[in-house]
Design an enzyme around this catalytic site. Structure first.
Site, PDB file in Angstrom:
ATOM      1  N   GLY A  76       0.830  -1.206   0.000  1.00 51.39           N
ATOM      2  CA  GLY A  76       0.000   0.000   0.000  1.00 51.39           C
ATOM      3  C   GLY A  76       0.853   1.239   0.000  1.00 51.39           C
ATOM      4  N   GLU A  92      -0.105   1.606  -6.311  1.00 52.96           N
ATOM      5  CA  GLU A  92       0.854   1.091  -5.320  1.00 52.96           C
ATOM      6  C   GLU A  92       1.094  -0.414  -5.491  1.00 52.96           C
ATOM      7  OE1 GLU A  92       2.794   2.482  -3.190  1.00 52.96           O
ATOM      8  OE2 GLU A  92       2.110   4.560  -3.195  1.00 52.96           O
ATOM      9  N   GLU A  96       4.755  -1.596  -6.093  1.00 52.99           N
ATOM     10  CA  GLU A  96       5.429  -2.316  -5.010  1.00 52.99           C
ATOM     11  C   GLU A  96       5.623  -3.794  -5.305  1.00 52.99           C
ATOM     12  OE1 GLU A  96       3.522  -1.772  -1.188  1.00 52.99           O
ATOM     13  OE2 GLU A  96       4.969  -0.235  -0.658  1.00 52.99           O
ATOM     14  N   PRO A 111      -7.097   5.295  11.990  1.00 55.05           N
ATOM     15  CA  PRO A 111      -6.095   6.368  12.024  1.00 55.05           C
ATOM     16  C   PRO A 111      -4.773   5.776  12.485  1.00 55.05           C
ATOM     17  CG  PRO A 111      -7.553   6.536  13.931  1.00 55.05           C
ATOM     18  CD  PRO A 111      -8.055   5.376  13.096  1.00 55.05           C
ATOM     19  N   GLU A 146      11.851  -0.050  -1.338  1.00 54.36           N
ATOM     20  CA  GLU A 146      10.689  -0.081  -0.448  1.00 54.36           C
ATOM     21  C   GLU A 146      10.400  -1.476   0.111  1.00 54.36           C
ATOM     22  OE1 GLU A 146       7.091   1.795  -1.746  1.00 54.36           O
ATOM     23  OE2 GLU A 146       8.171   3.332  -2.855  1.00 54.36           O
ATOM     24  N   GLU A 148      11.701  -5.522   0.670  1.00 50.67           N
ATOM     25  CA  GLU A 148      12.740  -6.554   0.591  1.00 50.67           C
ATOM     26  C   GLU A 148      12.133  -7.903   0.987  1.00 50.67           C
ATOM     27  OE1 GLU A 148      14.996  -5.778   4.847  1.00 50.67           O
ATOM     28  OE2 GLU A 148      15.896  -4.926   3.065  1.00 50.67           O
TER      29      GLU A 148
END
Ligand SMILES: [Zn+2]
Length: 182
Positions: A76, A92, A96, A111, A146, A148
């Site tokens: 995300g 994304e 990703e 939140p 971003e 691994e």
């Protein structure tokens, strides 16, 4: 070293005129006394996707950078200004993990204060359950700045302690409870 500061503590000058008198309405907004420019503290929006394989196991990615470096999350990222949550999630997922989504269903939101370079930003995470055309691209997924590594885990096998974000932990719990009710 000082601890992290909340985002509203970073605002010292009016963004419009540079004025220094910015009375604060308890951390929600500022209004410049010189030019009346109002600045509102809003949550940034982020999206998270729950993708499962044919055995119902959930796709988790290992984070290559902070916050939560070395821990696991679902894929995300942040929604760009002017972008829909669905488009952000498609983008994304493609960036990703190379996945093309065929369906997106809203699950829940939480939140989640997000600490980045010493500042804690207010973020709202929207979590979606997604389906993909195929998971084949994961076989050739290479480490990036971003991500691994990735793995699939059965919902009940996920250790909440290994999940980077409280919001994702809670969303996975919501997802698990939903499965139990089916
Ligand atoms: Zn001003």
């Amino acid at each position: 070293m000082k601890g992290p500061m909340d985002f509203h503590q970073v605002i010292r000058h009016c963004l419009r005129c540079g004025g220094k008198n910015l009375p604060e309405d308890p951390s929600r907004s500022f209004r410049c006394e010189e030019c009346s420019f109002p600045y509102f503290i809003n949550s940034a929006t982020a999206v998270v996707g729950i993708v499962t394989d044919e055995r119902g196991r959930i796709l988790l990615i290992r984070r290559a950078r902070d916050p939560g470096r070395g821990k696991w999350s679902a894929p995300g990222g942040f929604v760009d200004p002017g972008e829909s949550a669905e488009d952000a999630l498609r983008r994304e997922m493609r960036e990703e993990v190379g996945l093309e989504l065929t369906s997106i269903a809203y699950l829940c939101s939480f939140p989640d204060p997000y600490e980045y370079k010493g500042v804690v930003y207010p973020v709202l995470d929207l979590i979606f359950v997604c389906e993909t055309e195929s998971l084949d691209s994961l076989d050739s997924l290479e480490d990036s700045d971003e991500v691994e590594g990735h793995r699939f885990l059965a919902p009940e096998a996920i250790d909440p302690e290994e999940i980077a974000f409280p919001s994702v932990r809670r969303a996975l719990e919501v997802y698990r409870r939903g499965l139990a009710q089916d």
